[in-house]
Design a protein around this motif. Structure first.
Motif: not given
Length: 541
Positions: A464-471, A474-481
């Motif tokens: 695959e081509e390099n893709q932007p990181d969707p996270m 984001m803070t750790e709390e947002q990732k956990e949510m």
């Protein structure tokens, strides 16, 4: 089944006034009476032209499954066998072809052909005819004539319908199949027949060439004409019938020599071309099907010929036949039609060849690069998620063998998502290595893989081509949510019986996640972490 009817029965049916009943009665009467009259005529001393006309009539009548009764009796089948020149007169199988004016040197080959066609029709449409043909030992009579494969007296029609009759007998009767192999030495007999049909000579041990074209590369040979190709395909089908269980029984040295002899001829077939694209594809298909029946240790004949100018060489070995198999398999992949019937024979053959021959495995690996665009690996990985389980499993097995059945290498080259099905079925999701005898040879990462490694998706195996990181951001709390939202969705889908969540057990196999565990995960993030911690603390399976 048509019933014998006398005139009174015919009249009764006509008096009912029902058109269909009257028509059926008249047709049945006419056909049965005609069949009996013709058979009676055949047993008289007549000119060959009259015999030919009678046998043409029998051939036409024998196409109708509803009016075969007059022709399936022992006496009727014996009469047809006598005119076909394949009758045997005693339990010992002594030939009767010289009796009653049917000597082979004076035989009317048109008469023989019509009789053979009639017997073929009867076997195809009637089980009683099959039983009688086996009881009359017709396979012995046909085998005697097949031994005369180098005798120019017999024309194409007689040779072809001898083979067609043999094919039907071996396809429909298990006892005849065994008799041909064991008593009549069918492998050797048909191998010689195929060799004569293709006009082969043997420049070296287990190396074939077309007589008169020794030293000519296969791609420069003229294509096989229609008639030899038709006969060769019948021989290949018969050999398939009598060898289909070869891999399930032990083969001694004598039998192995016969199979290698046949295998060398099949290699020639594989590299030959027949007239017409459709006929050539059918010819190649029958060749591949039969190669798949040969004992695995006899497949080394595909690699025996010396490397010559124009050959495909790999590690000092001639790979022309393996490359042709690979091209054939890829063409079936591209067609995408009835993959179970068209693809699996060649795919299974390549898989087993790669399993036992190191050079074959390494050559095939060199031809399957990381999944990108429309390359061969891309096509193979796609069928690993095919709707047909057999197709999916065979595609995965092929790539797994090319990875020497090494789990980490398999995941690396196909992606975890594509590999999960085969690994779950074998209890290998936790890694380790499946059983298999492979050399401890080359570094697993090819140059192509090293170049593409940074861009390969570890789940799909796709470059695959390099893709932007969707996270990103984001803070750790947002990732956990976001993670808990995902678990909650799985929980709802599970409770509505739309999906069945699974988890990896300690034995490397998948097991269902209980609804209460999933519910705890959805409402208690610490529960999932505890499970992971407990899993990590236990020893590897």
């Amino acid at each position: 089944m048509a019933m014998k009817m006398d005139l009174n029965s015919i009249i009764e049916q006509m008096e009912t006034g029902e058109q269909d009943s009257a028509l059926t009665a008249l047709q049945s009467y006419n056909q049965e009476v005609l069949g009996e009259l013709v058979l009676g005529f055949l047993n008289r001393d007549l000119q060959p032209s009259c015999h030919l006309a009678c046998l043409e009539t029998v051939r036409i009548l024998s196409r109708d499954p509803l009016c075969l009764d007059p022709f399936t009796s022992r006496s009727a089948m014996s009469t047809l066998a006598r005119f076909a020149g394949i009758a045997v007169s005693s339990p010992g199988g002594a030939h009767n072809q010289g009796e009653e004016g049917q000597a082979e040197e004076n035989a009317d080959q048109e008469v023989i052909t019509e009789a053979l066609k009639s017997i073929c029709n009867l076997l195809l449409h009637n089980q009683t005819g099959q039983v009688v043909a086996a009881d009359l030992q017709l396979i012995k009579g046909v085998a005697e004539r097949l031994k005369q494969c180098h005798d120019p007296i017999w024309n194409h029609e007689v040779r072809f319908f001898d083979l067609r009759l043999t094919f039907l007998l071996t396809a429909l009767r298990v006892d005849v199949r065994a008799q041909l192999v064991q008593e009549l030495h069918g492998i050797s007999l048909l191998g010689n027949q195929l060799e004569a049909t293709l006009g082969l000579c043997w420049p070296d041990t287990l190396e074939t060439a077309r007589a008169g074209f020794e030293g000519v590369p296969p791609e420069e040979l003229p294509p096989l004409s229609r008639q030899p190709t038709e006969r060769a395909m019948e021989i290949l089908k018969i050999l398939f019938n009598i060898t289909f269980d070869t891999n399930r029984r032990k083969v001694d040295e004598g039998d192995a020599a016969e199979y290698r002899h046949v295998g060398a001829i099949l290699r020639h077939c594989l590299l030959s071309q027949a007239e017409g694209e459709e006929r050539n594809e059918e010819f190649q298909s029958h060749t591949v099907n039969l190669l798949g029946n040969l004992p695995l240790h006899c497949l080394d004949v595909l690699l025996v010929p010396k490397v010559q100018q124009g050959s495909i060489e790999y590690m000092g070995v001639n790979m022309d036949a393996v490359n042709m198999l690979l091209e054939f398999m890829e063409s079936r992949l591209d067609q995408g039609l009835k993959l179970k019937e068209t693809l699996l024979p060649s795919l299974n053959l390549l898989t087993e060849s790669a399993r036992i021959h190191r050079e074959t495995r390494k050559f095939l690996r060199s031809k399957t690069k990381p999944e990108v665009g429309n390359a061969l690996r891309n096509k193979l990985v796609r069928i690993m998620t095919h709707i047909d389980t057999d197709v999916k499993d065979c595609g995965a097995e092929f790539l797994f063998v090319l990875c020497k059945e090494n789990v980490s290498r398999f995941i690396k080259y196909t992606g975890y998502g594509n590999a999960a099905g085969l690994l779950a079925a074998r209890g290998l999701l936790r890694g380790a290595r499946d059983s298999g005898i492979y050399s401890e040879d080359e570094e697993s990462e090819t140059e192509e893989y090293k170049e593409a490694k940074a861009n390969i998706n570890p789940v799909t195996g796709v470059v695959e081509e390099n893709q932007p990181d969707p996270m990103e951001g984001m803070t750790e709390e947002q990732k956990e949510m976001e993670a808990m939202k995902l678990v909650s969705m799985f929980d709802r889908l599970s409770r509505n019986n739309l999906i069945q969540p699974m988890q990896l057990g300690m034995d490397g196999t998948m097991r269902e996640i209980a609804p209460e565990d999933l519910h705890k995960m959805a409402h208690n993030p610490l529960f999932q972490q505890e499970q992971l911690d407990n899993s990590d603390s236990e020893p590897e399976a």
